[in-house]
Design a protein around this motif. Structure first.
Motif, PDB file in Angstrom:
ATOM      1  N   ASP A  50       8.658   0.086   5.671  1.00 46.50           N
ATOM      2  CA  ASP A  50       8.772   1.271   4.830  1.00 46.50           C
ATOM      3  C   ASP A  50       9.746   0.936   3.712  1.00 46.50           C
ATOM      4  N   THR A  51       9.250   0.841   2.471  1.00 47.77           N
ATOM      5  CA  THR A  51      10.097   0.402   1.365  1.00 47.77           C
ATOM      6  C   THR A  51      11.086   1.475   0.913  1.00 47.77           C
ATOM      7  N   GLY A  88      -6.550   0.952   6.713  1.00 46.94           N
ATOM      8  CA  GLY A  88      -5.237   0.586   7.216  1.00 46.94           C
ATOM      9  C   GLY A  88      -5.188   0.296   8.693  1.00 46.94           C
ATOM     10  N   MET A 148       3.734  -5.297   3.347  1.00 46.48           N
ATOM     11  CA  MET A 148       3.366  -6.210   4.416  1.00 46.48           C
ATOM     12  C   MET A 148       3.668  -7.633   3.966  1.00 46.48           C
ATOM     13  N   ARG A 153       0.869  -1.173   0.000  1.00 43.78           N
ATOM     14  CA  ARG A 153       0.000   0.000   0.000  1.00 43.78           C
ATOM     15  C   ARG A 153       0.905   1.220   0.000  1.00 43.78           C
ATOM     16  N   LEU A 158       5.291  -5.026   8.779  1.00 46.84           N
ATOM     17  CA  LEU A 158       5.037  -3.876   7.914  1.00 46.84           C
ATOM     18  C   LEU A 158       6.342  -3.114   7.779  1.00 46.84           C
ATOM     19  N   ASP A 169       3.948   3.189   0.039  1.00 45.80           N
ATOM     20  CA  ASP A 169       5.332   2.850   0.388  1.00 45.80           C
ATOM     21  C   ASP A 169       5.417   1.848   1.530  1.00 45.80           C
ATOM     22  N   THR A 170       4.296   1.194   1.844  1.00 49.97           N
ATOM     23  CA  THR A 170       4.281   0.212   2.927  1.00 49.97           C
ATOM     24  C   THR A 170       4.119  -1.183   2.347  1.00 49.97           C
ATOM     25  N   GLU A 176      11.962  -1.611   9.012  1.00 48.77           N
ATOM     26  CA  GLU A 176      10.818  -2.240   9.654  1.00 48.77           C
ATOM     27  C   GLU A 176      10.021  -1.217  10.455  1.00 48.77           C
ATOM     28  N   LEU A 177       8.696  -1.207  10.245  1.00 50.72           N
ATOM     29  CA  LEU A 177       7.827  -0.293  10.965  1.00 50.72           C
ATOM     30  C   LEU A 177       7.227  -0.943  12.199  1.00 50.72           C
TER      31      LEU A 177
END
Length: 644
Positions: free
Chosen positions: A83-84, A110, A68, A63, A81, A65-66, A89-90
């Protein structure tokens, strides 16, 4: 694979990717020349955070820039999850009551995650997790298996596949819809075929899925309002796991082609104009499962009993050219069906005459149990060995007693080992020197005592291996040991050993391998360590250096020479395994004994015949140096074993 539109407006493609022998998650894109580039986001098999990525059973979700995904974290699966943009890692979620988590999907707002998982009773159902609180709610609870959930783009309903369509003669799957708020399940497809991997279109008016309706898996679309199914592909090898492009003009799918899994892009066919469009059979009867009480199944229960079988049996004979002794021995290993229980037997003798056969007998029995996380072992033994250097002190030691060991893994990559040994010791010391005519032997005393030893070791290892050896990563251990002499006869000592190895991948097949080893001993017992020979300090005689403290640094570049070499003969072809080469530099020092050395070194190259995961046959060409002068001639060494 999964496709999304990033915050920069560009289309992003993420996929599981086989790299360096392990599964990774990578961002894929084409460069200006049209070649595929990849940026590794998550690499498995390197740490307990991402111990393993289930590439074949769990899809990815993206979704903006995220990203999963599911990965094994320590001993259980976790939903991550990430952050690309920063490859950071979030957050992650684990659930102690669940195992084998698959295919998480994110709600339109979300705030919730729906996924498939197996519970403690072995049932595969759908669950929903609220991100803000971590609260877990079960969505389905039945004997069927629910998989491949996918959230609607704007509404709280989820598509999923299930074997509710199981027929009487074979298992099939259909596509279903679950309304999250009401819990109502609607059948969308169900018949004598297997439909799976549904993916909603960005506008939420249709979805695509894979199906084997014609005997091989292809992609179909389902128009939700018109209840029309349109065949989208006709691929002989089959394609699965379809995902819509962000603009809904097409989709991507994975398939097996030319010996490997590849990602393909297809345009969307219009179901209203194509001839291969059919009416969805939403009223197909689901045969379901027949529930029966356990007592009516007519099966018998039997407790598991340990039944041992032979895993390994071997025998050998050896001659020690340094001490002129001959040894022989045999080894037998037994284990049960599960491999949780193991018995090891050792038998041999280093006797030259019948008179001292039993006194020079080597025998040992070890019981090992790995049925629980804490592994343990128990041993009894009678051993005799000769150690030392031909020109200095030679010690013949006879010891018999018991030992126990414990090993506790923190993860796949680290563990701590403990061991306790209680034994009676009898030593015969002698002194050999070329100063005596004929190398005469002066016999000293024969001390005896009862001693106890304890050792603790911490091990960490995240190296990745290929056929040519370690490719990248780091491995090290630290061992602390202490021996207590209960009779106070000089057998007490303390030891420290540290071994660090690091591997750096310079290119796809060239590796920089480094090793640092240091060992130290203190106390009344004469614990001597040795260096020299092709196994550690190359370019010198075996055990040329000795001391109570040793330091060794090896540095080596390993590279391929010949991948395939074949000789054509009248009787047929003879093929040799791969040949690899190396350039190395070694530095060492010993002290706290008869002769302390300054730093000395060696350098050279080697050529090895690589047999895959078996030991290598290697020839080294070395020159020695004291860092003032260099030896005038090369020294040639034969090495059979494993590279460090």
């Amino acid at each position: 694979p999964v496709v999304t539109r990033g915050s920069d407006g560009e289309t992003k493609l993420y996929s599981n990717y086989a790299h360096d022998g392990v599964i990774t998650i990578a961002e894929l894109k084409r460069d200006k020349g049209g070649r595929i580039e990849h940026r590794i986001l998550v690499e498995s098999a390197r740490s307990a955070r991402f111990e393993w990525i289930p590439a074949s059973r769990s899809k990815l979700e993206a979704r903006s820039d995220t990203l999963m995904f599911v990965a094994k974290r320590h001993e259980r699966d976790a939903i991550y999850l990430m952050d690309t943009r920063r490859a950071k890692e979030l957050e992650y979620y684990t659930f102690p009551e669940l195992s084998i988590i698959s295919s998480p999907t994110l709600s339109p707002r979300g705030d919730r995650i729906v996924f498939s998982a197996i519970d403690s009773n072995g049932r595969t159902d759908l669950f929903v997790c609220t991100r803000a609180t971590g609260e877990l709610v079960r969505l389905t609870d039945d004997p069927y298996g629910e998989q491949d959930p996918d959230f609607h783009p704007t509404e709280n309903r989820v598509l999923f596949s299930s074997d509710k369509c199981e027929s009487r003669d074979r298992q099939h799957q259909g596509i279903y819809e679950l309304a999250i708020d009401s819990g109502v399940v609607t059948t969308l497809t169900c018949g004598t075929y297997s439909d799976g991997h549904p993916d909603w279109a960005p506008d939420g008016k249709s979805f695509i899925f894979s199906s084997d309706r014609d005997g091989k898996f292809n992609i179909y679309s389902y128009n939700y309002d018109a209840q029309l199914i349109t065949r989208q592909t006709n691929v002989l090898g089959g394609v699965t796991t379809p995902v819509y492009l962000p603009d809904q003009s097409g989709f991507i799918s994975s398939g097996y082609y030319r010996g490997e899994f590849q990602i393909f892009e297809f345009p969307i066919k219009n179901e209203m104009t194509e001839s291969n469009t059919m009416l969805a059979q939403t009223n197909t009867t689901s045969f379901g499962w027949t529930t029966r009480e356990p007592g009516s199944l007519n099966y018998t229960e039997q407790d598991y009993r340990t039944k041992l079988g032979i895993d390994f049996a071997g025998a050998g004979i050896a001659i020690d050219p340094d001490f002129g002794s001959v040894g022989n021995g045999a080894q037998l290993v037994l284990s049960d069906l599960l491999g949780n229980v193991q018995y090891s037997f050792l038998f041999g003798s280093s006797s030259n005459v019948d008179a001292d056969f039993f006194k020079r007998l080597n025998v040992g029995v070890t019981y090992t149990n790995i049925g629980a996380r804490m592994n343990y072992s128990l041993s009894v033994f009678h051993l005799i060995s000769t150690v030392g250097n031909f020109n200095t002190i030679v010690t013949q030691e006879r010891r018999y007693g018991v030992a126990t060991g414990l090993s506790y893994p923190f993860s796949k990559f680290s563990r701590v080992d403990f061991s306790l040994v209680g034994r009676f010791v009898e030593r015969l010391r002698s002194f050999r020197s070329p100063m005596f005519e004929g190398g005469s032997v002066v016999i000293e005393d024969t001390p005896q005592s009862f001693i106890g030893s304890s050792f603790v070791t911490y091990v960490r290892d995240n190296t990745l291996w290929t056929i040519g050896g370690p490719l990248k990563g780091r491995r090290w251990y630290l061992t602390l040991g202490h021996t207590y002499d209960f009779r106070d006869r000089g057998f007490d000592n303390s030891t420290v050993q540290f071994d660090l190895r690091k591997y750096v991948k310079l290119s796809r097949r060239i590796v920089l391998a480094e090793r640092f080893v240091t060992r130290h001993s203190w106390g009344g017992d004469f614990q001597i360590y040795y260096l020299g020979g092709p196994w550690d300090f190359r370019g010198y005689e075996v055990r040329e250096f000795e001391g109570r403290s040793t330091y060794l640094l090896n540095s080596e570049i390993r590279f391929p020479l010949i991948d395939r070499f074949a000789l054509g003969l009248p009787i047929g072809n003879i093929e040799f395994p791969m040949f690899r080469g190396s350039l190395f530099f070694d530095v060492a020092r010993v002290n706290r004994y008869i002769f302390d050395s300054d730093y000395v070194g060696s350098f050279g190259g080697g050529v090895e015949l690589n047999l895959g995961y078996a030991p290598v046959f290697r020839v080294n060409f070395t020159r020695a140096t004291d860092f003032d002068t260099i030896s005038s001639k090369f020294r040639y060494e034969l090495f059979i074993g494993y590279n460090y």
